[in-house]
Design a protein around this motif. Structure first.
Motif, PDB file in Angstrom:
ATOM      1  N   GLU A 156      34.926  35.883  41.252  1.00  0.00           N
ATOM      2  CA  GLU A 156      34.666  35.511  39.650  1.00  0.00           C
ATOM      3  C   GLU A 156      33.870  34.185  39.411  1.00  0.00           C
ATOM      4  OE1 GLU A 156      38.267  34.356  37.917  1.00  0.00           O
ATOM      5  OE2 GLU A 156      39.220  33.604  39.660  1.00  0.00           O
ATOM      6  N   ASP A 202      41.141  28.181  38.016  1.00  0.00           N
ATOM      7  CA  ASP A 202      42.242  29.232  38.358  1.00  0.00           C
ATOM      8  C   ASP A 202      43.677  28.494  37.858  1.00  0.00           C
ATOM      9  OD1 ASP A 202      41.134  30.882  39.560  1.00  0.00           O
ATOM     10  OD2 ASP A 202      40.994  30.058  41.728  1.00  0.00           O
ATOM     11  N   HIS A 261      37.253  36.819  34.609  1.00  0.00           N
ATOM     12  CA  HIS A 261      37.932  37.344  35.801  1.00  0.00           C
ATOM     13  C   HIS A 261      38.127  38.906  35.271  1.00  0.00           C
ATOM     14  CE1 HIS A 261      41.412  36.205  38.551  1.00  0.00           C
ATOM     15  NE2 HIS A 261      40.874  37.827  38.850  1.00  0.00           N
ATOM     16  N   GLU A 305      43.648  28.923  33.848  1.00  0.00           N
ATOM     17  CA  GLU A 305      43.831  30.255  33.556  1.00  0.00           C
ATOM     18  C   GLU A 305      45.444  30.699  34.123  1.00  0.00           C
ATOM     19  OE1 GLU A 305      41.335  32.787  36.176  1.00  0.00           O
ATOM     20  OE2 GLU A 305      42.180  34.640  34.961  1.00  0.00           O
TER      21      GLU A 305
HETATM   22 MN   LIG Z   1      40.776  33.615  37.685  1.00  0.00          MN
END
Ligand SMILES: [Mn+2]
Ligand SMILES: [Mn+2]
Ligand SMILES: [Mn+2]
Ligand SMILES: [Mn+2]
Lengths: 172, 172
Positions: free
Chosen positions: A149, A55, A124, A58
């Motif tokens: 995800e 996360d 995602h 990203e």
């Molecule tokens: Mn993500």
DNA sequence: TCTACAAGTTAACCTTGGCTAAAATACTGT
DNA sequence: ACAGTATTTTAGCCAAGGTTAACTTGTAGA
């Protein structure tokens, strides 16, 4: 503590307790063999180890693309977390060779970080588009995708992708 | 560390990098507003807080049903974790009023624990059956469901349930 | 320039969820 | 009955991910 409660426990799903059984073998659905069962949980623990890292990279990639730089204030705001937390996690990302930065400056991704970000972003997107194609509202799809995800295997991803594609064609 | 690597990062998904875009608005897909974005992550953190508890009560219920008792050895084996870890987690489950037991004896669920187990079990079943209905292999579906289940909202659950039902009808 | 404020870091703390090793308890077979 | 084994608990360790509070650094405006 309010808006997360659409994963409601109490009072949810009490209306239709039986139609969970489209095939007959659901009642007393035997436990899988012990070692296979253990592998299921191990896969989940495994996913948990990388999910935050995914996360972060990203988000950093997104910020770099959309705002030109990735400041930790923005990350903290978007993650809904304190700056101290971001600082510590970034230290970890750096020690893993995913992120680079000079003190008090914007963050950047290494090669390895960009590779992980690209993968995560793609995955995602597949999950999010799949949920929307299924008919889930945008708001809910975004929330669910953010968690799901990290637990979707390659096999399932491909099937989701095919479904989304075919669903798109059906609409056209 | 071997069998979990079907969530492969390296070399996965490199074949078709472009067909992730069934609609045109994916390139430079704008970031959601900051506060909404934060709520997504908060929902995920929230799910993480209860997910292990849910898996435990679900497993305890399954063991009670299928073997008559829920010993912590069995839980440790099925979770793929040490007995000490189980013991500590059970202490937590007890302090939360989900589990009851006398020292060195089998575990039982409280009312509250049974309610949580029933919810978790049902949700788990919906997700698993949905994945199978989608065409995912049993083995993979079980692995993915174990992680995904904790991140699927009520809205999505209902849609999954409908899909599974209709897919069953199509087969008949 | 230098002063305020914004941004980033560090320190000290907490909980969760793992581990190993050792101690305590229960069970079983002779 | 009791010795030996299996099970459970406890103690001590660790890393991750969160917090607040205090400190440092950078930057922009008067
Ligand atoms: Mn993500
Ligand atoms: Mn995510
Ligand atoms: Mn479950
Ligand atoms: Mn689970």
């Amino acid at each position: 503590m309010l808006p997360y409660e659409h994963f409601g426990y109490i009072g949810a799903m009490t209306d239709s307790p039986n139609d969970v059984t489209p095939d007959r073998l659901c009642k007393a659905d035997a436990l899988p063999p012990s070692d296979q069962h253990a592998q299921q949980y191990a896969a989940v623990r495994n996913a948990h180890e990388t999910e935050l890292l995914e996360d972060y990279v990203e988000l950093i990639a997104d910020l770099l693309e959309h705002q030109g730089e990735a400041r930790s204030t923005d990350i903290a705001a978007r993650m809904g977390v304190s700056q101290a937390t971001v600082s510590k996690t970034v230290t970890r990302l750096k020690s893993l060779g995913l992120v680079s930065s000079k003190p008090y400056r914007s963050l950047f991704l290494t090669e390895k970080g960009e590779a992980m970000a690209a993968m995560s972003h793609q995955r995602h997107a597949i999950v999010l588009q799949f949920l929307r194609a299924l008919g889930v509202s945008d708001r809910t799809a975004r929330i669910d995708a953010e968690g799901m995800e990290h637990h979707v295997s390659q096999e399932t991803l491909e099937i989701m992708q095919r479904y989304t594609r075919e669903q798109g064609r059906r609409d056209a």
